[in-house]
Enzyme design. Structure first.
Site, PDB file in Angstrom:
ATOM      1  N   ASP A 270       0.802  -1.223   0.000  1.00  0.00           N
ATOM      2  CA  ASP A 270       0.000   0.000   0.000  1.00  0.00           C
ATOM      3  C   ASP A 270       0.836   1.275   0.000  1.00  0.00           C
ATOM      4  O   ASP A 270       0.298   2.371  -0.224  1.00  0.00           O
ATOM      5  CB  ASP A 270      -0.930   0.027   1.221  1.00  0.00           C
ATOM      6  CG  ASP A 270      -2.207  -0.763   0.990  1.00  0.00           C
ATOM      7  OD1 ASP A 270      -2.463  -1.148  -0.152  1.00  0.00           O
ATOM      8  OD2 ASP A 270      -2.941  -0.993   1.976  1.00  0.00           O
ATOM      9  N   GLY A 314      -2.492  -0.805  -8.531  1.00  0.00           N
ATOM     10  CA  GLY A 314      -1.365   0.106  -8.708  1.00  0.00           C
ATOM     11  C   GLY A 314      -0.240  -0.133  -7.738  1.00  0.00           C
ATOM     12  O   GLY A 314       0.556   0.773  -7.448  1.00  0.00           O
ATOM     13  N   LYS A 315      -0.109  -1.360  -7.219  1.00  0.00           N
ATOM     14  CA  LYS A 315       0.873  -1.635  -6.179  1.00  0.00           C
ATOM     15  C   LYS A 315       2.118  -2.357  -6.699  1.00  0.00           C
ATOM     16  O   LYS A 315       3.239  -2.053  -6.295  1.00  0.00           O
ATOM     17  CB  LYS A 315       0.226  -2.479  -5.071  1.00  0.00           C
ATOM     18  CG  LYS A 315      -0.972  -1.815  -4.402  1.00  0.00           C
ATOM     19  CD  LYS A 315      -1.646  -2.757  -3.414  1.00  0.00           C
ATOM     20  CE  LYS A 315      -2.880  -2.124  -2.792  1.00  0.00           C
ATOM     21  NZ  LYS A 315      -3.560  -3.034  -1.836  1.00  0.00           N
ATOM     22  N   VAL A 316       1.908  -3.351  -7.565  1.00  0.00           N
ATOM     23  CA  VAL A 316       3.009  -4.217  -8.007  1.00  0.00           C
ATOM     24  C   VAL A 316       3.005  -4.314  -9.520  1.00  0.00           C
ATOM     25  O   VAL A 316       1.961  -4.585 -10.134  1.00  0.00           O
ATOM     26  CB  VAL A 316       2.880  -5.630  -7.394  1.00  0.00           C
ATOM     27  CG1 VAL A 316       3.948  -6.564  -7.955  1.00  0.00           C
ATOM     28  CG2 VAL A 316       2.983  -5.567  -5.871  1.00  0.00           C
TER      29      VAL A 316
END
Length: 358
Positions: A270, A314-316
């Protein structure tokens, strides 16, 4: 024995001889420097199924270490430390193979700090009725035993550390740093993750810190302070999130090595979204990501959500990610030994992210 006695044994009711018999075989933590896993990882890369997944994950981890711009975040949930991986994590810190750590409170307190104080974990030679274990003050993690009396000693040390601090709000990172400082002065194990992280300026975050043995010690600290009519220290979970996001912003390119899932996994991922919320719209998704887990993906829970799924948030990034569906103590030593012996860590610059908060 009555239900009440089985639930709350007194000193006189504990069978010391039986307890000593059950706590006679110590867990010996694996030493990744003592064997070279490169040949087996290379061979597994030519296989299929989990073997090939593990080989690819190991290659990705080596890429993290070889990438001079990449900072590595180790994420640990579950009981691998109690199960024999404790020295493995310590070696990763000592050999500059990780730059920050996000973990469960149990991993840091009940397992590593616990052993740092001189206590041990034990192999279960038998699994008797768990009420019998309770009558002996023995706690069980699958086939591993912990002496509850030793664990309560750890609770009291946590309370003692809290009592020594200025009564204000602390992030879990700041409090765990105090734990590391305590082990430098009073610890009985050199190869402690908490102690080594303190010495190497590797920050450790436990976003659910009180969900561990530390929680009991901190409650005792607060209640004792209330009875004295004084003030007490508190934990600031918002500061945890902000500080780890600060590290993500400072680091730029990042890689995640995740053992298990749960809160630590989501917390580490996050930081990308949080950085965007703070106006850092150019922040990179985590470029590299590995997760070793046995969780089933079908329940939609965070622990089992795939790294591809994390991309939608949109994290990894999905270019260099690998899920490994395996019990971690059976595969993590191979991955870590391979990376240790390939030696990319020898050329890495130390990040010393803990100094950001001095």
């Amino acid at each position: 024995m009555s239900e009440d006695l089985a639930t709350h044994p007194t000193e006189d009711q504990i069978d010391r001889q039986k307890k000593a018999e059950l706590l006679s075989s110590q867990v010996e933590h694996i030493d990744i420097t003592s064997f070279d896993a490169r040949p087996i990882i290379d061979a597994m890369g030519k296989m299929s199924f989990t073997s090939r997944d593990l080989a690819r994950a190991t290659r990705i981890y080596n890429q993290m270490l070889e990438d001079k711009d990449c900072s590595v975040i180790l994420v640990v949930a579950g009981s691998t430390s109690a199960g024999g991986c404790m020295d493995l994590y310590a070696e990763m810190v000592k050999s500059n193979m990780v730059d920050a750590i996000v973990a469960t409170g149990a991993t840091i307190v009940d397992m590593d700090f616990f052993e740092g104080l001189g206590h041990k974990h034990y192999q279960a030679l038998e699994i008797p009725d768990d009420k019998v274990l309770r009558s002996l003050y023995i706690d069980r993690i699958y086939d591993t035993y912990i002496d509850e009396e030793a664990l309560q000693d750890t609770d009291h040390v946590i309370a003692k550390i809290a009592d020594s601090l200025e009564p204000k709000a602390y992030s879990s990172r700041a409090f765990i740093r105090e734990m590391g400082k305590y082990l430098v002065e009073h610890g009985k194990k050199d190869n402690s993750l908490v102690k080594l992280a303190y010495e190497h300026d590797v920050p450790i975050f436990c976003p659910a810190f009180t969900d561990s043995s530390a929680g009991f010690g901190l409650v005792k600290h607060q209640v004792d302070a209330m009875h004295r009519g004084g003030h007490w220290m508190t934990l600031d979970s918002i500061a945890d999130f902000r500080e780890l996001t600060d590290i993500k912003i400072k680091a730029g390119t990042t890689g995640l090595l995740m053992i298990g899932g749960g809160v630590p996994k989501n917390f580490a991922q996050d930081t990308v979204v949080c950085a965007e919320i703070l106006g850092h719209e150019d922040v990179e998704m985590h470029k590299y990501a590995i997760q070793i887990t046995v969780a089933d993906v079908r329940d939609g829970a965070c622990s089992s959500s795939t790294l591809q799924e994390a991309c939608s948030w949109g994290k990894v990034d999905t270019a260099l990610e690998q899920m490994v569906f395996a019990e971690a103590t059976s595969v993590l030593p191979l991955l870590a030994s391979d990376a240790y012996h390939r030696g990319a860590w020898k050329e890495r610059e130390k990040r010393r992210f803990a100094k950001l908060f001095d």
